[in-house]
Design an enzyme around this catalytic site. Structure first.
Site, mmCIF file in Angstrom:
data_model
loop_
_atom_site.group_PDB
_atom_site.id
_atom_site.type_symbol
_atom_site.label_atom_id
_atom_site.label_comp_id
_atom_site.label_asym_id
_atom_site.label_seq_id
_atom_site.Cartn_x
_atom_site.Cartn_y
_atom_site.Cartn_z
ATOM 1 N N SER A 25 -2.975 -7.718 3.125
ATOM 2 C CA SER A 25 -3.145 -7.588 4.581
ATOM 3 C C SER A 25 -3.505 -8.942 5.177
ATOM 4 O O SER A 25 -3.007 -9.309 6.253
ATOM 5 C CB SER A 25 -4.241 -6.566 4.898
ATOM 6 O OG SER A 25 -3.919 -5.329 4.336
ATOM 7 N N LYS A 57 -15.490 -7.036 5.337
ATOM 8 C CA LYS A 57 -14.761 -8.148 5.952
ATOM 9 C C LYS A 57 -14.508 -7.873 7.436
ATOM 10 O O LYS A 57 -14.539 -6.718 7.886
ATOM 11 C CB LYS A 57 -13.444 -8.385 5.214
ATOM 12 C CG LYS A 57 -12.656 -7.139 4.890
ATOM 13 C CD LYS A 57 -11.589 -7.436 3.833
ATOM 14 C CE LYS A 57 -10.891 -6.167 3.365
ATOM 15 N NZ LYS A 57 -10.070 -6.349 2.193
ATOM 16 N N ARG A 68 -2.770 -6.100 -8.500
ATOM 17 C CA ARG A 68 -1.777 -7.162 -8.339
ATOM 18 C C ARG A 68 -2.028 -8.278 -9.334
ATOM 19 O O ARG A 68 -1.216 -8.611 -10.144
ATOM 20 C CB ARG A 68 -1.828 -7.723 -6.905
ATOM 21 C CG ARG A 68 -1.282 -6.775 -5.865
ATOM 22 C CD ARG A 68 -1.764 -7.115 -4.480
ATOM 23 N NE ARG A 68 -3.210 -6.951 -4.379
ATOM 24 C CZ ARG A 68 -3.914 -7.171 -3.275
ATOM 25 N NH1 ARG A 68 -3.306 -7.567 -2.179
ATOM 26 N NH2 ARG A 68 -5.214 -6.980 -3.256
ATOM 27 N N HIS A 87 0.843 -1.209 0.000
ATOM 28 C CA HIS A 87 0.000 0.000 0.000
ATOM 29 C C HIS A 87 0.877 1.257 0.000
ATOM 30 O O HIS A 87 0.608 2.203 -0.740
ATOM 31 C CB HIS A 87 -0.874 0.055 1.264
ATOM 32 C CG HIS A 87 -1.962 -0.979 1.352
ATOM 33 N ND1 HIS A 87 -2.101 -1.821 2.429
ATOM 34 C CD2 HIS A 87 -2.988 -1.290 0.515
ATOM 35 C CE1 HIS A 87 -3.163 -2.606 2.253
ATOM 36 N NE2 HIS A 87 -3.710 -2.308 1.107
HETATM 37 P P1 ADP Z 1 -9.757 -3.241 0.506
HETATM 38 O O1 ADP Z 1 -10.131 -4.615 0.016
HETATM 39 O O2 ADP Z 1 -10.267 -2.934 1.823
HETATM 40 O O3 ADP Z 1 -10.009 -2.185 -0.514
HETATM 41 P P2 ADP Z 1 -7.052 -3.964 0.104
HETATM 42 O O4 ADP Z 1 -5.892 -3.827 0.978
HETATM 43 O O5 ADP Z 1 -7.423 -5.351 -0.309
HETATM 44 O O6 ADP Z 1 -8.226 -3.234 0.799
HETATM 45 O O7 ADP Z 1 -6.809 -3.155 -1.198
HETATM 46 C C1 ADP Z 1 -6.789 -1.767 -1.272
HETATM 47 C C2 ADP Z 1 -6.151 -1.372 -2.586
HETATM 48 O O8 ADP Z 1 -4.756 -1.546 -2.472
HETATM 49 C C3 ADP Z 1 -6.590 -2.237 -3.765
HETATM 50 O O9 ADP Z 1 -6.620 -1.455 -4.925
HETATM 51 C C4 ADP Z 1 -5.506 -3.269 -3.854
HETATM 52 O O10 ADP Z 1 -5.397 -3.804 -5.140
HETATM 53 C C5 ADP Z 1 -4.293 -2.435 -3.468
HETATM 54 N N1 ADP Z 1 -3.234 -3.242 -2.911
HETATM 55 C C6 ADP Z 1 -3.296 -4.062 -1.859
HETATM 56 N N2 ADP Z 1 -2.097 -4.660 -1.637
HETATM 57 C C7 ADP Z 1 -1.271 -4.191 -2.610
HETATM 58 C C8 ADP Z 1 0.094 -4.449 -2.962
HETATM 59 N N3 ADP Z 1 0.837 -5.307 -2.291
HETATM 60 N N4 ADP Z 1 0.614 -3.779 -4.015
HETATM 61 C C9 ADP Z 1 -0.169 -2.936 -4.713
HETATM 62 N N5 ADP Z 1 -1.457 -2.652 -4.457
HETATM 63 C C10 ADP Z 1 -1.998 -3.274 -3.418
#
Ligand code: ADP
Length: 168
Positions: A128, A41, A90, A17
């Site tokens: 996460s 979630k 991703r 992130h």
């Molecule tokens: P949520 O599902 O609550 O939106 P996430 O953490 O799953 O939270 O994802 C938030 C955003 O961050 C999404 O666009 C996801 O694709 C992106 N994201 C999550 N992890 C990564 C990562 N390792 N690298 C790049 N983008 C990421």
């Protein structure tokens, strides 16, 4: 001035992130990192903890502002006069989800654009949920999350003796 918003539940924020946020902060003059108050979630950390970890992890990036939100993303965008949603991609499964979300958001707020940045290869497998599972099982997550998050995960999951069951 283009205002962009990067929404997520950040339970907790990872280095993946942070990478996307730092790169987005170079593309837009103002970037609001918005923490969902009530994600669908189950969350490990409270809203206050999640916001606190995001703030500590992004301390060095000047044009980023962190806030929580408890409404539709399009309503937050309207309130902030923001026109761009930033998300990270991703895998192909992210694409399907993001395309659906972006289409729904644009239907509700015409003119809104979603910009997706590809994950950096170093962070592509970080999520996460995987990181929480590693931490829960006393694995080393120090390279996957910012230090304030690693500290909180260690507090939440104190190291315990390995309990792998012997095979048959
Ligand atoms: P949520 O599902 O609550 O939106 P996430 O953490 O799953 O939270 O994802 C938030 C955003 O961050 C999404 O666009 C996801 O694709 C992106 N994201 C999550 N992890 C990564 C990562 N390792 N690298 C790049 N983008 C990421």
């Amino acid at each position: 001035m283009t205002v962009a918003v990067l929404p997520a539940s950040f339970d907790p924020i990872t280095r993946g992130h942070v990478d996307i946020i730092a790169r987005a902060a170079m593309l837009f003059e103002r970037l609001v990192v918005a923490v969902y108050a009530r994600p669908k979630k189950n969350v490990l950390f409270s809203l206050e903890e999640r916001v606190g970890m995001v703030q500590e992890s992004l301390a060095g990036i000047d044009n980023v502002q962190v806030q929580s939100f408890d409404c539709l993303l399009v309503d937050l965008m309207h309130e902030l006069d923001a026109t761009v949603v930033v998300r990270g991609l991703r895998w192909v499964s992210d694409f399907e989800f993001e395309f659906q979300q972006a289409s729904a958001n644009r239907k509700m707020l015409p003119g809104l654009e979603t910009v997706c940045l590809f994950a950096s290869t170093d962070y592509v497998f970080f999520s996460s949920s995987i990181i929480k599972e590693i931490a829960e099982n006393a694995g080393d997550i120090s390279s996957m999350v910012p230090e304030p998050v690693a500290r909180r995960l260690r507090e939440r999951f104190p190291a315990r003796a390995a309990t792998a069951s012997p095979g048959r």
